[in-house]
Design a protein around this motif. Sequence first.
Motif, PDB file in Angstrom:
ATOM      1  N   ALA A 106       0.841  -1.194   0.000  1.00  0.00           N
ATOM      2  CA  ALA A 106       0.000   0.000   0.000  1.00  0.00           C
ATOM      3  C   ALA A 106       0.875   1.242   0.000  1.00  0.00           C
ATOM      4  N   GLY A 107       0.390   2.281  -0.659  1.00  0.00           N
ATOM      5  CA  GLY A 107       1.155   3.528  -0.689  1.00  0.00           C
ATOM      6  C   GLY A 107       0.523   4.530  -1.622  1.00  0.00           C
ATOM      7  N   GLY A 108       1.350   5.383  -2.199  1.00  0.00           N
ATOM      8  CA  GLY A 108       0.800   6.367  -3.112  1.00  0.00           C
ATOM      9  C   GLY A 108       1.738   7.506  -3.385  1.00  0.00           C
ATOM     10  N   LYS A 109       1.211   8.458  -4.131  1.00  0.00           N
ATOM     11  CA  LYS A 109       1.972   9.641  -4.533  1.00  0.00           C
ATOM     12  C   LYS A 109       1.796  10.730  -3.485  1.00  0.00           C
ATOM     13  N   PHE A 136       5.876   7.269  -3.202  1.00  0.00           N
ATOM     14  CA  PHE A 136       6.399   7.917  -4.406  1.00  0.00           C
ATOM     15  C   PHE A 136       6.476   9.408  -4.121  1.00  0.00           C
ATOM     16  N   GLY A 137       7.588   9.830  -3.542  1.00  0.00           N
ATOM     17  CA  GLY A 137       7.768  11.217  -3.153  1.00  0.00           C
ATOM     18  C   GLY A 137       7.085  11.510  -1.823  1.00  0.00           C
ATOM     19  N   PHE A 138       7.679  11.045  -0.719  1.00  0.00           N
ATOM     20  CA  PHE A 138       7.084  11.298   0.596  1.00  0.00           C
ATOM     21  C   PHE A 138       7.165  12.794   0.888  1.00  0.00           C
ATOM     22  N   PRO A 139       6.027  13.445   1.190  1.00  0.00           N
ATOM     23  CA  PRO A 139       6.029  14.897   1.415  1.00  0.00           C
ATOM     24  C   PRO A 139       6.416  15.222   2.859  1.00  0.00           C
ATOM     25  N   GLN A 165      12.497   8.666  -3.842  1.00  0.00           N
ATOM     26  CA  GLN A 165      12.597  10.112  -3.643  1.00  0.00           C
ATOM     27  C   GLN A 165      13.553  10.753  -4.643  1.00  0.00           C
ATOM     28  N   GLY A 166      13.110  11.859  -5.261  1.00  0.00           N
ATOM     29  CA  GLY A 166      13.975  12.605  -6.168  1.00  0.00           C
ATOM     30  C   GLY A 166      14.924  13.495  -5.396  1.00  0.00           C
ATOM     31  N   THR A 167      16.122  13.676  -5.915  1.00  0.00           N
ATOM     32  CA  THR A 167      17.111  14.508  -5.215  1.00  0.00           C
ATOM     33  C   THR A 167      16.794  15.991  -5.326  1.00  0.00           C
ATOM     34  N   PHE A 200       8.864  13.677 -10.298  1.00  0.00           N
ATOM     35  CA  PHE A 200       9.800  12.726 -10.902  1.00  0.00           C
ATOM     36  C   PHE A 200      10.208  13.119 -12.321  1.00  0.00           C
ATOM     37  N   HIS A 201      10.179  14.413 -12.608  1.00  0.00           N
ATOM     38  CA  HIS A 201      10.785  14.918 -13.829  1.00  0.00           C
ATOM     39  C   HIS A 201      12.283  15.067 -13.563  1.00  0.00           C
TER      40      HIS A 201
END
Length: 229
Positions: A106-109, A136-139, A165-167, A200-201
């Motif tokens: 389980a998860g999400g954006k 997908f990208g923990f805020p 996570q994106g840098t 994720f660009h």
Amino acid sequence: MNTTSSSGHLRFEVPNAGQVSALLVRPATARWLLLLAHGAGAGMNHPFLEKLASELAAVDVATFRYQFPYMEQRRRIPDSPAVLTSAVVAAVRAAGEIAPDLPILAGGKSMGGRMTSSAAADHPPEFEKVHGLVFFGFPLHPPGKPGTKRAEHLARVTAPMLFLQGTRDQFADLKLLRPICTNLGSRATLREIETADHSFHVLKSSGISDAEVMRLLAQSVAAWAQTIT
């Protein structure tokens, strides 16, 4: 190439919040089922989630995307945390009924991932059959406002967690996220995507395309899932 089959749009009940829509994409060779909750500003049909579901299907991961009540009702302001986590719990139940033969992840954006971890922390019995959480990208914090308060509940999550996570993600300073993952010990796996932002660009200097990043995200999920199930 895997042949994917979709059961089309489904609906399930969120207690005291009405019914919401969901979409199951299950490849013929599915080995896992990943619940995908959307981010704050876009629903389950956002191109990012559609592309991600396609790439996940290609690596034997079925997906169960669903709407939060406010998005289903076309409201702009997200529901309260209590309603959001209630929706996650309801989605876990619904997914278990729809695909009882598959191990559940389980998860999400962004917000969807954070609300999933909050639900796991606050309702552990409901997550007994969830093998792991995927972000997908923990805020971790709002852009320009570094902090770690949003991660405090992660200490109460017992399932393995995968942070993708994106840098260049302005919602998560990696200098803050890395120690959090370290403190979580073997439960946390952090996969950094070079030059990727919150969507994720990636920059051209990364040497890979956005499409290749989507493939990398899906492959990372499948490889991690093999280690925990």
